[in-house]
Write an enzyme that holds these catalytic residues in place. Structure first.
Site, short mmCIF file in Angstrom:
data_model
loop_
_atom_site.label_atom_id
_atom_site.label_comp_id
_atom_site.label_asym_id
_atom_site.label_seq_id
_atom_site.Cartn_x
_atom_site.Cartn_y
_atom_site.Cartn_z
CE LYS A 1 14.03 2.01 21.49
NZ LYS A 1 12.89 1.69 22.39
CG ASN A 2 14.49 3.53 25.43
OD1 ASN A 2 13.58 3.68 24.45
ND2 ASN A 2 14.80 2.51 25.97
NE ARG B 1 5.26 -1.18 26.64
CZ ARG B 1 4.13 -1.04 27.45
NH1 ARG B 1 3.00 -1.09 27.06
NH2 ARG B 1 4.37 0.02 28.40
CB CYS C 1 5.11 -5.75 23.30
SG CYS C 1 6.59 -5.90 25.00
NE ARG D 1 7.09 -3.23 28.57
CZ ARG D 1 7.82 -2.87 27.58
NH1 ARG D 1 7.62 -3.59 26.39
NH2 ARG D 1 8.25 -1.79 27.46
N PRO D 2 1.70 -3.46 31.81
CG PRO D 2 1.50 -4.15 34.00
CD PRO D 2 2.25 -4.56 32.76
CB VAL D 3 0.03 1.96 31.92
CG1 VAL D 3 1.07 1.78 30.64
CG2 VAL D 3 -1.44 2.03 31.32
CD GLN E 1 2.53 1.18 40.31
OE1 GLN E 1 2.95 1.88 40.96
NE2 GLN E 1 1.71 0.08 40.43
CG ASP F 1 16.48 -2.27 27.27
OD1 ASP F 1 16.00 -0.92 27.23
OD2 ASP F 1 15.42 -3.00 27.51
CB ILE G 1 13.07 -5.98 34.26
CG1 ILE G 1 14.38 -5.64 34.99
CG2 ILE G 1 12.22 -4.87 33.84
CD1 ILE G 1 14.13 -4.56 36.08
NE ARG H 1 9.26 -0.52 17.84
CZ ARG H 1 8.51 -1.01 18.86
NH1 ARG H 1 7.76 -2.29 18.85
NH2 ARG H 1 8.06 -0.23 19.84
C1 EPZ Z 1 11.39 1.40 29.49
O1 EPZ Z 1 10.10 0.65 29.20
C2 EPZ Z 1 12.29 1.10 28.41
N1 EPZ Z 1 11.50 2.17 27.20
C3 EPZ Z 1 12.51 -0.11 27.98
O2 EPZ Z 1 13.13 -0.08 26.81
C4 EPZ Z 1 13.25 -0.85 29.13
O3 EPZ Z 1 13.27 -2.31 28.79
C5 EPZ Z 1 12.56 -0.62 30.46
O4 EPZ Z 1 12.26 0.79 30.54
C6 EPZ Z 1 13.19 -1.16 31.58
O5 EPZ Z 1 14.32 -0.54 31.69
C7 EPZ Z 1 11.61 3.19 27.01
O6 EPZ Z 1 12.04 4.07 27.89
C8 EPZ Z 1 10.59 3.95 25.95
P1 EPZ Z 1 9.17 -0.30 33.05
P2 EPZ Z 1 8.96 0.93 30.44
O7 EPZ Z 1 7.95 0.59 33.25
O8 EPZ Z 1 8.73 2.30 31.13
C9 EPZ Z 1 6.27 -3.04 35.26
C10 EPZ Z 1 13.86 -0.96 24.54
O9 EPZ Z 1 14.05 -2.06 24.14
N2 EPZ Z 1 5.22 -1.82 35.25
O10 EPZ Z 1 10.42 0.34 33.70
O11 EPZ Z 1 7.87 0.37 29.50
C11 EPZ Z 1 6.73 -3.70 33.96
O12 EPZ Z 1 5.63 -4.53 33.41
C12 EPZ Z 1 12.45 -0.95 25.67
O13 EPZ Z 1 14.01 0.23 23.96
C13 EPZ Z 1 4.14 -2.29 36.05
O14 EPZ Z 1 3.77 -3.33 36.47
O15 EPZ Z 1 9.39 -0.40 31.38
C14 EPZ Z 1 7.80 -4.12 34.06
O16 EPZ Z 1 7.78 -5.50 34.43
C15 EPZ Z 1 12.14 -2.37 25.89
N3 EPZ Z 1 3.13 -1.27 35.89
C16 EPZ Z 1 8.67 -3.19 34.93
O17 EPZ Z 1 7.58 -2.73 35.65
C17 EPZ Z 1 3.36 0.04 35.37
O18 EPZ Z 1 2.58 0.91 35.62
C18 EPZ Z 1 9.59 -2.12 34.54
O19 EPZ Z 1 8.81 -1.54 33.57
C19 EPZ Z 1 4.86 0.11 34.83
C20 EPZ Z 1 5.67 -0.79 34.70
#
Ligand code: EPZ
Length: 416
Positions: free
Chosen positions: A22-23, A92, A116, A121-123, A125, A304, A326, A396
């Protein structure tokens, strides 16, 4: 709302095939936006999140053809760079259209995903990186509005390792003017799978899989065909289900190459694991030994898989310490496992799990995708019947879940 009815106690035995990741599939689908030529993906899993992403792309003018696990996308007629709240709030990962849209069409309006169950889950970065590449970004009325006549290569550094942040910026950099370097990049295998597909489309990328990724921008990308890698989290989930139920299973169409941390822990717990090129066999001991885990970015133990390991520790011999580094709120499954009789104490981002001799079936509620998987594993072990509510979370991310479990001898059925 569908529920899953599980009669626990049956050890899982037999063979089942894993699906595409999926990812990996989600960013690969958005990569189609980077070119006006058709991109064909195979081994695409049939999941609700994939359906949502295809709907999101189609409303942008992308032509979508789907036959089984083969999907062809043609963004030649891209005519709308908006990702509306109604779709983004349900998934997301929709934020993954942001980088490709700005790079290809010079503009994007993407709804902020909102939080969620597992965290804010901010964006930020994603936004910081695009700004560094010259995009003008305004965040207003709940939308990220990005504009750039042409992105320019830059040296990017993310404050923390972010998987989709790395993916968004890597895709945007493919069409930028000059070289981009992403430092502190995510090393997840799904990032590498995406990079491999982008290179097949004509991108110039090196370093994917390490924490420094270099991208030389090109004028345009062309179409390609790419087979999606196996889902390592689905694989880990079924390995845990077999381990917890004292089973003996063989998972095919998958690879152990990306699961070292998980396989090490399952061996520490007492499982016999045989690896072959595209299959994994696990034979469980009569009772697992408790294993402590600490989640961290790849190649360390994946967040995960944390809920699944909390579930297997609930009936293991000993006490396990689970540290989640995380996400800030990823222990929602703990209170539900306690309803099944588990002994779990939460203290901040640490969970202490004291293994019980048995769990007793009960009605429990799924809160997020991987928490639901943990509850299903616990239900397979618990004596008596467990009813898992709100299993739309499971749909999902797990293709044909009850069919695959039933093929392994689980007594499980979906009830309306
Ligand atoms: C990806 O989510 C995966 N989803 C998640 O899988 C997975 O848990 C996560 O990576 C960590 O491995 C997909 O790939 C679609 P991150 P992502 O950005 O990219 C913080 C599942 O169950 N952060 O690596 O959204 C964030 O809040 C899902 O399949 C910021 O602060 O995760 C988190 O604490 C759940 N600002 C940490 O970084 C940002 O701009 C890691 O998040 C981006 C992230």
């Amino acid at each position: 709302m569908d529920k899953l009815l599980i009669a626990g106690g049956a050890p899982l035995k037999g063979e089942v095939a894993m699906s595409g990741a999926k990812n990996a599939a989600l960013p690969l689908l958005t990569a189609a936006l980077l070119t006006g030529e058709p991109l064909t993906l195979t081994n695409v899993p049939a999941l609700n999140d994939i359906g949502t992403m295809l709907k999101l792309l189609a409303q942008m003018g992308v032509k979508v053809e789907r036959a089984g696990d083969r999907v062809t996308l043609d963004a030649g007629g891209l005519d709308n760079s908006v990702a509306p709240y109604e779709l983004v709030k349900t998934m997301r990962a929709s934020v993954l259209v942001l980088g490709p849209l700005v790079a290809r069409s010079g503009e994007a309006r993407v709804s902020l995903p909102g939080g969620c169950a597992i965290g804010a889950r901010p964006v930020d970065q994603h936004i910081k990186g695009l700004q560094a590449m010259g995009a003008e970004i305004a965040v207003e009325h709940g939308y990220v509005h990005a504009k750039a006549s042409r992105l320019r290569g830059a040296r990017l550094f993310t404050d923390m390792v972010t998987v989709t942040g790395t993916e968004n910026l890597m895709m945007a950099a493919c069409l930028a003017d000059g070289e981009t370097v992403i430092e502190n990049a995510a090393r997840e295998p799904e990032v590498v799978d995406l990079a491999n597909c982008l290179v097949a489309m004509g991108a110039r990328i090196s370093g994917a899989g390490t924490d420094v990724i270099r991208i030389h921008g090109v004028a345009r990308l062309h179409g390609a065909e790419h087979r999606i890698m196996p889902d390592r989290i689905e694989t880990g989930t079924y390995l845990c289900a077999a381990a917890a139920t004292g089973g003996d299973v063989r998972l095919t169409g998958t690879s152990a190459a990306y699961l070292d941390a998980v396989i090490d822990k399952l061996m520490d717990a007492g499982c016999d694991i045989e690896l072959s090129r595209d299959a994994i066999r696990l034979k469980a001991p009569p009772r697992l030994a408790s294993v402590s885990i600490r989640t961290a970015p790849y190649p360390a133990f994946p967040t995960d898989m944390q809920a699944q390991f909390m579930a297997i520790n609930a009936t293991a011999a000993g006490t396990a310490v689970i540290r989640e580094t995380i996400f800030e709120n990823r222990f929602m499954h703990a209170v539900e496992l306690i309803r099944l009789g588990a002994d779990i104490k939460i203290d901040g981002n640490i969970a202490i799990v004291k293994g019980m001799d048995r769990l007793d079936g009960a009605t429990v509620m799924a809160t997020d995708l991987r928490a639901s998987a943990g509850l299903v594993i616990a239900g397979l072990v618990a004596q008596g019947e467990t009813l898992v509510d709100r299993i739309y979370h499971l749909d999902r991310g797990y293709e044909k879940l009850e069919q695959k479990l039933a093929a392994l001898g689980a007594r499980v059925s979906r009830v309306k």
